[in-house]
Design an enzyme around this catalytic site. Structure first.
Site, PDB file in Angstrom:
ATOM      1  N   TRP A 198       0.899  -1.335   0.149  1.00 50.06           N
ATOM      2  CA  TRP A 198       0.027   0.000   0.080  1.00 50.06           C
ATOM      3  C   TRP A 198       0.850   1.301   0.020  1.00 50.06           C
ATOM      4  CZ3 TRP A 198      -0.250   4.194   3.190  1.00 50.06           C
ATOM      5  CH2 TRP A 198      -1.858   5.037   3.104  1.00 50.06           C
ATOM      6  N   HIS A 199       2.040   1.179   0.629  1.00 47.91           N
ATOM      7  CA  HIS A 199       2.764   2.387   0.748  1.00 47.91           C
ATOM      8  C   HIS A 199       3.405   2.559  -0.599  1.00 47.91           C
ATOM      9  CE1 HIS A 199       2.457   1.982   5.006  1.00 47.91           C
ATOM     10  NE2 HIS A 199       2.719   2.988   5.257  1.00 47.91           N
ATOM     11  N   GLY A 200       3.605   1.867  -1.565  1.00 42.79           N
ATOM     12  CA  GLY A 200       4.227   2.144  -2.824  1.00 42.79           C
ATOM     13  C   GLY A 200       4.303   0.812  -3.643  1.00 42.79           C
TER      14      GLY A 200
END
Lengths: 488, 266
Positions: free
Chosen positions: A338-340
């Site tokens: 989700w962060h990248g």
């Protein structure tokens, strides 16, 4: 006069290089205009909702251009399906409704955020030659997609009554304080506040103002200042000694906390001034003495979302020990992604998953150890070492850079550089010290300072704010760093 | 309006008014300390950017070159390896990796001093230039300064002595002063540097197209590398002291040493 109008229009129009962020002068100039209008119409719910939605969409337009239409489209699909959902009786049809909504939201997210990641991996696997797509990631899409998913799931479960009006739903989804970088707001927490529409108390307004000041200090002064050194280390890992690399790694640990929690403080503060509570998003995470505690204190709105909408549906801890560990691991793996869209984020999430599983597995033995000061110190040190090392992978440009930094720390320490480092970087060290000391202080002391500010004379509040703004100007580097979490 | 809102609104308005008033000045003396000011006044009352862009683009190449005083008689390129000192503001971050690649490919050594948020004033007031010249013993100097003083009012009066001091401290070492990559028309920093620098030592960056980072000021890494390439291409024909700068095979390299000074350093 012509010049002034041209300048104002120039600043108000969408420019990809100038998103509207809470620490920018433009936002505060607009807020000066918007706030009294908001205060005047706050009592009329419909007028207030229309006004805030219009401003929120403009806020999003200023950051992402015409992608604000995507937000409008998502809200229309969600709201229509949520209305349909409550009318349906058949379980299969209701599930289909939820599935359509979730697939629609996730498809948009996957296309904008992960399409090139998949293409890159596909090319690696089959030695393909697909060119990356020319995709611009709409700001904050990861945040509002999660809000949209939780809304439809909660409506399905009956935890939330769907809004009767679309405008109320888009108010929730596009609420500008939380729009581009969270906190991830839950409908069951937020919508009742909208229905009640209580005007904020004077103390709430000034507590919100205090949070904004704290957020500005963290983001616009500390994070933006210390990042200048940290960026050098991560840009050229082999150019510095092990001690300098260690300081860069610790520096980034503090930077990401100040950057993100500073933004959250500002967002929560602005919402509070408007009469809405967004909940707490950071609770002194670097006080944690184990990883489980860390994830209860860090980005609380995300970790609780992952728990409620991923970990528990996967089975949580209800299907045996092994499944609990696997569920934990998978949740963190997806949290990392989700962060990248990069393997380094997957690795970062996976290692947190492993850490959580190890802590859970060892918990029966750990709780037998007496909770003395030396034990506390050791457990805190181990937790911080693990968290900081993983931040190196999170921040470094690639794997090799991350390993270079860590290798450098352990093999090229050069203790002779310690004193010159602190002599040359006294301000950097002081700023780091402020955050470390703040974490070391009892939480109630920190809260007491805030309460003191709220109770203080108006003149004192004015002086504190002027000093804060002047400090920002004094420390403002030539470059303005966008919020780190802006990218997610 | 409720009292709570009124009080907060008053705080915001008063702070804005003070900051706007202060921003008319480059800095304000307060108890022997020079307080920095924002660019609010310039942003609101200054020349509109669209108009200033037109002003830049309306200049012909000849006019730009004339402004930079870079028309010199052709000078033979010095092919000896050099010890290059590169000093300046945060623009170095983008420029120096590419210059390091040139240095590495041509047998030069490169020493960089990045002073974040620095201006000709802070360099001129400090003793860093003679100190670093003594420390690194360069026989060629690149300077990249001016980006943080594009909009200083009354620039000649404010900065002339500092530009002169910097140049006198570098003298007699050959140098190239790389002008700031304007994102808006400046209040005269380019003219000021050009008028003080010797012929063929000032590279005018104003008017070039840059892809910028999200801050709207700094060129991206790729754009900064192209910027450095442009400077290198400019050197043989226009520079008073051209040195060997054959195209490197690597896109970037590491400098021999990078010294970093923070905005608060003296």
């Amino acid at each position: 006069m012509q010049h002034i109008w041209e300048n104002i229009l120039y600043h108000l129009q969408y420019r990809p290089d100038a998103p509207m962020i809470f620490s920018s002068a433009l936002f505060w100039c607009l807020f000066i205009v918007v706030m009294p209008l908001y205060a005047m119409i706050k009592r009329s719910r419909t007028q207030m909702v229309l006004f805030v939605v219009a401003f929120s969409l403009y806020f999003y337009y200023k950051s992402s251009g015409l992608f604000f239409l995507l937000l409008v489209g998502t809200s229309l699909v969600d709201w229509t399906l949520s209305r349909l959902l409550v009318k349906l009786i058949s379980i299969a049809a209701r599930r289909l409704c939820v599935a359509v909504s979730i697939i629609t939201s996730l498809s948009v997210l996957v296309y904008f955020k992960y399409a090139n990641f998949f293409l890159w991996n596909w090319n690696q696997m089959v030695e393909g030659n697909f060119q990356p797509l020319d995709i611009i990631l709409p700001v904050g899409i990861s945040f509002y997609t999660f809000q949209s998913i939780s809304y439809i799931v909660d409506v399905y479960k009956g935890k939330v009554e769907p809004t009767a009006r679309w405008i109320d739903y888009i108010f929730f989804l596009s609420f500008f304080p939380a729009l581009v970088a969270g906190p991830i707001v839950r409908a069951d927490y937020f919508l009742p506040q909208l229905r009640n529409n209580h005007p904020p108390l004077k103390a709430e307004i000034y507590w919100g103002f205090w949070l904004i000041i704290v957020g500005i200090l963290k983001k616009a002064i500390i994070a933006d200042y210390i990042c200048q050194y940290n960026d050098l280390i991560f840009a050229e890992p082999t150019g510095y000694t092990g001690f300098e690399s260690l300081m860069g790694a610790i520096g980034y640990t503090v930077q990401i906390y100040c950057d993100f929690s500073g933004y959250s403080d500002m967002a929560i503060g602005i919402a509070l001034i408007m009469g809405f509570r967004l909940g707490i998003n950071f609770n002194f995470p670097y006080k944690s003495r184990n990883l489980t505690d860390f994830w209860r204190r860090w980005h609380i709105s995300l970790s609780s979302w992952l728990r409620d909408y991923l970990y528990i549906p996967l089975g949580g801890n209800r299907k045996g020990t092994l499944r609990t560990y696997i569920n934990n691991f998978l949740t963190m793996l997806i949290g990392g992604l989700w962060h990248g869209a990069a393997w380094k984020f997957v690795f970062w999430g996976a290692m947190h998953g492993v850490g959580l599983a190890v802590h859970k597995a060892c918990h029966p033995w750990l709780k037998r150890i007496p909770d003395t000061w030396p034990v506390k110190a050791v457990s805190w040190s181990l937790t911080m070492l693990y968290v900081s090392m993983l931040w190196v992978f999170f921040r470094a440009n690639d794997w090799s850079d991350a390993w270079l930094i860590i290798h450098n720390i352990f093999t090229n320490f050069q203790s002779a550089t310690i004193m010159p480092f602190f002599q040359a970087r006294a301000t950097w060290a002081i700023m780091m010290g402020i955050i470390i000391v703040t974490h070391a202080l009892p939480t109630r002391w920190v809260s007491a300072i805030g309460r003191g500010f709220v109770r203080s004379n108006w003149i004192i509040k004015l002086v504190v704010f002027i000093v804060t703004v002047q400090l920002v100007i004094e420390f403002m580097s030539a470059e303005v760093m966008p919020f780190i979490y802006f990218q997610f | 309006m409720r009292r709570g809102y009124l009080g907060l609104w008053a705080i915001l308005v008063i702070t804005f008014a003070i900051m706007l008033f202060a921003s008319q000045h480059d800095s304000i003396a307060f108890a022997s300390y020079q307080l920095k000011t924002s660019s609010l006044w310039e942003e609101i009352f200054g020349t509109p950017r669209s108009q200033s862009d037109e002003d830049i683009s309306s200049l012909s190449t000849e006019e730009i070159i004339a402004l930079s005083q870079s028309k010199v008689e052709k000078v033979e390129t010095d092919t000896l390896p050099k010890r290059i000192l590169f000093i300046g503001d945060s623009m170095l971050e983008g420029l120096y990796p590419r210059l390091a690649a040139y240095a590495k490919a041509n047998g030069h050594s490169l020493y960089c001093v990045i002073w974040y948020s620095s201006t000709s004033k802070v360099w001129g007031e400090s003793t860093h230039i003679p100190e670093y010249i003594k420390q690194f013993d360069p026989d060629y100097v690149f300077i990249s300064l001016g980006a943080n003083e594009l909009f200083v009012k009354d620039i000649e009066k404010q900065r002339d002595k500092y530009v002169k001091k910097i140049l006198s401290e570098i003298d007699p070492i050959p140098y190239v002063w790389i002008g700031p990559p304007n994102w808006k028309e400046d209040t005269g920093i380019n003219r000021l540097i050009a008028s003080n620098a010797a012929q063929g030592t000032f590279f005018l960056s104003n008017g070039m197209h840059f892809d910028r980072k999200s801050d709207g000021a700094h060129p991206t890494s790729a754009s900064a590398a192209l910027w450095m390439d442009s400077i290198v291409r400019w050197m043989p024909k226009h520079c008073a002291h051209p040195i060997k700068m054959d195209m490197p095979s690597e896109k970037s390299a590491r400098a021999n040493r990078v010294v970093v000074l923070q905005p608060t350093d003296k």
